[in-house]
Design a protein around this motif. Structure first.
Motif, PDB file in Angstrom:
ATOM      1  N   VAL A  23      92.927  -3.626  23.893  1.00  0.00           N
ATOM      2  CA  VAL A  23      93.159  -2.110  24.043  1.00  0.00           C
ATOM      3  C   VAL A  23      91.942  -1.629  24.721  1.00  0.00           C
ATOM      4  O   VAL A  23      92.566  -0.949  25.459  1.00  0.00           O
ATOM      5  N   ILE A  24      90.986  -2.244  24.917  1.00  0.00           N
ATOM      6  CA  ILE A  24      89.874  -1.646  25.857  1.00  0.00           C
ATOM      7  C   ILE A  24      90.400  -1.943  27.236  1.00  0.00           C
ATOM      8  O   ILE A  24      90.058  -0.974  28.163  1.00  0.00           O
ATOM      9  N   VAL A  25      90.813  -3.219  27.542  1.00  0.00           N
ATOM     10  CA  VAL A  25      91.205  -3.382  28.791  1.00  0.00           C
ATOM     11  C   VAL A  25      92.472  -2.532  29.350  1.00  0.00           C
ATOM     12  O   VAL A  25      92.558  -1.966  30.358  1.00  0.00           O
ATOM     13  N   ALA A  26      93.543  -2.444  28.545  1.00  0.00           N
ATOM     14  CA  ALA A  26      94.647  -1.512  28.691  1.00  0.00           C
ATOM     15  C   ALA A  26      94.136  -0.045  28.910  1.00  0.00           C
ATOM     16  O   ALA A  26      94.798   0.649  29.763  1.00  0.00           O
ATOM     17  N   PHE A  27      93.212   0.411  28.083  1.00  0.00           N
ATOM     18  CA  PHE A  27      92.910   1.739  28.096  1.00  0.00           C
ATOM     19  C   PHE A  27      92.175   2.227  29.350  1.00  0.00           C
ATOM     20  O   PHE A  27      92.597   3.016  30.339  1.00  0.00           O
ATOM     21  N   PHE A  28      91.124   1.082  30.007  1.00  0.00           N
ATOM     22  CA  PHE A  28      90.659   1.604  31.139  1.00  0.00           C
ATOM     23  C   PHE A  28      91.395   1.118  32.420  1.00  0.00           C
ATOM     24  O   PHE A  28      91.618   1.925  33.423  1.00  0.00           O
ATOM     25  N   ALA A  29      92.317   0.038  32.294  1.00  0.00           N
ATOM     26  CA  ALA A  29      93.240   0.065  33.357  1.00  0.00           C
ATOM     27  C   ALA A  29      94.087   1.294  33.566  1.00  0.00           C
ATOM     28  O   ALA A  29      94.353   1.472  34.580  1.00  0.00           O
ATOM     29  N   ARG A  30      94.638   1.697  32.657  1.00  0.00           N
ATOM     30  CA  ARG A  30      95.619   2.862  32.689  1.00  0.00           C
ATOM     31  C   ARG A  30      94.917   4.076  33.151  1.00  0.00           C
ATOM     32  O   ARG A  30      95.303   4.566  34.036  1.00  0.00           O
ATOM     33  N   ARG A  31      93.537   4.260  32.935  1.00  0.00           N
ATOM     34  CA  ARG A  31      92.836   5.174  33.278  1.00  0.00           C
ATOM     35  C   ARG A  31      92.465   5.142  34.737  1.00  0.00           C
ATOM     36  O   ARG A  31      92.466   6.186  35.540  1.00  0.00           O
ATOM     37  N   MET A  32      92.407   3.933  35.095  1.00  0.00           N
ATOM     38  CA  MET A  32      92.061   3.785  36.649  1.00  0.00           C
ATOM     39  C   MET A  32      93.339   4.044  37.441  1.00  0.00           C
ATOM     40  O   MET A  32      93.326   4.479  38.646  1.00  0.00           O
ATOM     41  N   VAL A  33      94.543   3.463  37.170  1.00  0.00           N
ATOM     42  CA  VAL A  33      96.026   3.536  37.654  1.00  0.00           C
ATOM     43  C   VAL A  33      96.255   5.162  37.653  1.00  0.00           C
ATOM     44  O   VAL A  33      96.630   5.576  38.730  1.00  0.00           O
ATOM     45  N   ALA A  34      96.441   5.677  36.706  1.00  0.00           N
ATOM     46  CA  ALA A  34      96.934   6.974  36.648  1.00  0.00           C
ATOM     47  C   ALA A  34      96.171   7.963  35.171  1.00  0.00           C
ATOM     48  O   ALA A  34      96.823   7.702  34.015  1.00  0.00           O
ATOM     49  N   PRO A  35      95.363   8.362  35.367  1.00  0.00           N
ATOM     50  CA  PRO A  35      94.269   8.994  34.182  1.00  0.00           C
ATOM     51  C   PRO A  35      95.054  10.122  33.636  1.00  0.00           C
ATOM     52  O   PRO A  35      96.079  10.762  34.310  1.00  0.00           O
ATOM     53  N   ALA A  36      94.617  10.417  32.366  1.00  0.00           N
ATOM     54  CA  ALA A  36      95.178  11.504  31.650  1.00  0.00           C
ATOM     55  C   ALA A  36      94.648  12.649  32.635  1.00  0.00           C
ATOM     56  O   ALA A  36      93.419  12.942  33.026  1.00  0.00           O
ATOM     57  N   ARG A  37      95.597  14.019  32.629  1.00  0.00           N
ATOM     58  CA  ARG A  37      95.078  14.868  33.291  1.00  0.00           C
ATOM     59  C   ARG A  37      94.312  16.099  32.359  1.00  0.00           C
ATOM     60  O   ARG A  37      94.724  16.386  31.347  1.00  0.00           O
ATOM     61  N   GLN A  38      93.460  16.514  33.056  1.00  0.00           N
ATOM     62  CA  GLN A  38      92.782  17.808  32.472  1.00  0.00           C
ATOM     63  C   GLN A  38      93.326  19.048  33.015  1.00  0.00           C
ATOM     64  O   GLN A  38      93.724  19.349  33.975  1.00  0.00           O
ATOM     65  N   ALA A 218      76.613  -5.703  26.759  1.00  0.00           N
ATOM     66  CA  ALA A 218      76.817  -6.854  27.399  1.00  0.00           C
ATOM     67  C   ALA A 218      78.158  -7.275  27.314  1.00  0.00           C
ATOM     68  O   ALA A 218      78.557  -7.948  28.146  1.00  0.00           O
ATOM     69  N   ALA A 219      79.005  -6.728  26.304  1.00  0.00           N
ATOM     70  CA  ALA A 219      80.368  -7.114  26.578  1.00  0.00           C
ATOM     71  C   ALA A 219      81.040  -6.672  27.603  1.00  0.00           C
ATOM     72  O   ALA A 219      82.113  -7.053  28.147  1.00  0.00           O
ATOM     73  N   GLY A 220      80.507  -5.574  28.464  1.00  0.00           N
ATOM     74  CA  GLY A 220      80.946  -5.109  29.858  1.00  0.00           C
ATOM     75  C   GLY A 220      81.148  -6.068  31.029  1.00  0.00           C
ATOM     76  O   GLY A 220      82.344  -6.097  31.424  1.00  0.00           O
ATOM     77  N   GLY A 221      80.230  -6.857  31.063  1.00  0.00           N
ATOM     78  CA  GLY A 221      80.326  -8.142  31.759  1.00  0.00           C
ATOM     79  C   GLY A 221      81.504  -8.849  31.483  1.00  0.00           C
ATOM     80  O   GLY A 221      81.995  -9.639  32.498  1.00  0.00           O
ATOM     81  N   LEU A 222      81.896  -9.210  30.171  1.00  0.00           N
ATOM     82  CA  LEU A 222      82.974 -10.134  30.055  1.00  0.00           C
ATOM     83  C   LEU A 222      84.378  -9.441  30.168  1.00  0.00           C
ATOM     84  O   LEU A 222      85.266  -9.927  30.330  1.00  0.00           O
ATOM     85  N   VAL A 223      84.453  -7.891  29.865  1.00  0.00           N
ATOM     86  CA  VAL A 223      85.688  -7.137  30.102  1.00  0.00           C
ATOM     87  C   VAL A 223      86.019  -6.816  31.262  1.00  0.00           C
ATOM     88  O   VAL A 223      87.118  -6.767  31.463  1.00  0.00           O
ATOM     89  N   LEU A 224      84.918  -6.776  32.290  1.00  0.00           N
ATOM     90  CA  LEU A 224      85.142  -5.958  33.584  1.00  0.00           C
ATOM     91  C   LEU A 224      86.176  -6.827  34.183  1.00  0.00           C
ATOM     92  O   LEU A 224      87.050  -6.380  34.860  1.00  0.00           O
ATOM     93  N   PRO A 225      86.046  -8.207  34.229  1.00  0.00           N
ATOM     94  CA  PRO A 225      87.027  -9.014  35.134  1.00  0.00           C
ATOM     95  C   PRO A 225      88.421  -8.584  34.799  1.00  0.00           C
ATOM     96  O   PRO A 225      89.544  -8.783  35.452  1.00  0.00           O
ATOM     97  N   LEU A 226      88.612  -8.665  33.316  1.00  0.00           N
ATOM     98  CA  LEU A 226      90.068  -8.518  32.792  1.00  0.00           C
ATOM     99  C   LEU A 226      90.544  -7.123  33.275  1.00  0.00           C
ATOM    100  O   LEU A 226      91.739  -6.959  33.579  1.00  0.00           O
ATOM    101  N   ILE A 227      89.608  -5.960  33.177  1.00  0.00           N
ATOM    102  CA  ILE A 227      90.160  -4.786  33.586  1.00  0.00           C
ATOM    103  C   ILE A 227      90.521  -4.884  35.035  1.00  0.00           C
ATOM    104  O   ILE A 227      91.426  -4.179  35.572  1.00  0.00           O
TER     105      ILE A 227
END
Length: 316
Positions: A23-38, A218-227
């Motif tokens: 869920v975290i990977v999908a959320f941030f990858a989606r935000r990077m490709v096409a973020p929700a608009r304000q 600390a989890a950021g270092g593990l999740v970031l490569p996946l994102i």
């Protein structure tokens, strides 16, 4: 506890952790490709400024929307104009910082209209616009954190050339983060930027590491490569290939003032100093006291005379 029961528990825990990670990977990858608009939450009229709703194409044809705010008649700047280029996930007004992620990350509202008002009061024309994939401009994913967005800035410059009240030789740009990167990527492509202020530009791989570490620990270092891998798979762009310093090195004679928060947990003084060093006419960096990236964004808004004095020297 039986061995079989322990295996079931471990299997459940592993599945839960894998699900949360996905869920975290999908959320941030989606935000990077096409973020929700304000959505836009106000307009220049609320601050007593007349304006025009404008649309123009980016250099590669993407439709962009914005506002042109003409200078007061007695402004005395004789056609000098400032473009404001916003950051990732923002819009032309800045950042409302009203969602859950803003609360978790410590983001605070950024009101670019306040900066526009201060510059307008000093006699400048102002162009505020939504970059691609943001605000009311057209979708054209992926977001590339300044590289493709440089086409938007080129389109903004071309649009200003069509306005008779604008002096083409006296155009300045203030870019924030992704908008600052767009400035750096644009430097070797045009001589139409008379001067620019780059507020917290970033090498994206450095920024991503700091952002993930600050938000996820600390989890950021593990999740970031996946994102990063997921973003690359959907966008065709690798974060480590986004190097604004390479473009900035071809910046020619455009003076660029760099601004950076000292204790920014997402970016770094070292990275911004490297970008400044790569820019032939780079100045600063002007280091801002603070322990959050958003304090760096707020600096020019709270101290617009810094921007006014810089632009007076080169275009004003």
């Amino acid at each position: 506890m039986s061995f079989r029961r322990m295996l079931r528990m471990l299997s459940w825990l592993f599945g839960f952790a894998a699900g949360v990670t996905a869920v975290i990977v999908a959320f941030f990858a989606r935000r990077m490709v096409a973020p929700a608009r304000q959505p836009l939450w106000t307009s220049p009229a609320e601050m007593g400024m007349t304006f025009e709703n404008v649309q123009f194409p980016a250099q590669d044809g993407v439709r962009l929307s914005g506002w042109f705010i003409p200078a007061p008649r007695d402004g005395g700047r004789a056609g000098a104009t400032i473009i404001l280029a916003h950051d990732w996930t923002w819009n032309r007004l800045g950042d409302a910082a009203a969602d859950l992620l803003a609360n978790l990350s410590g983001a605070t509202p950024v009101e670019l209209l306040r900066l526009a008002h201060a510059l307008h009061f000093e006699g400048y024309h102002i162009l505020m616009f939504d970059q691609r994939n943001h605000g009311e401009s057209a979708a054209h994913p992926p977001v590339t954190f300044g590289q493709a967005e440089a086409n938007d800035l080129q389109g903004a410059l071309a649009y200003l050339h069509t306005r008779p009240e604008v002096d083409k030789a006296r155009v300045g740009v203030i870019g924030f983060s992704m908008g600052a990167n767009a400035v750096l990527y644009s430097l070797p492509l045009t001589d139409d930027i008379g001067a620019a202020i780059a507020v917290q530009p970033m090498t994206m791989a450095t920024y991503a590491q700091g952002y993930a570490r600050d938000l996820l620990g600390a989890a950021g270092g593990l999740v970031l490569p996946l994102i990063e891998s997921t973003y690359a798979a959907f966008s065709g762009v690798r974060l480590d290939a986004l190097q604004p310093s390479f473009a900035a090195a071809g910046g020619g004679g455009t003076p660029v003032l760099f601004v950076q928060c000292k204790a920014d947990p997402w970016g770094s003084m070292e990275d911004v100093n490297r970008l400044r060093s790569a820019t032939p006419e780079g100045q600063g960096p002007l280091y801002v006291d603070g322990n959050h990236r958003y304090q760096g964004y707020q600096y020019l808004i709270e101290n617009p005379r810094i921007a006014v004095a810089f632009f007076e020297q080169y275009i004003g």
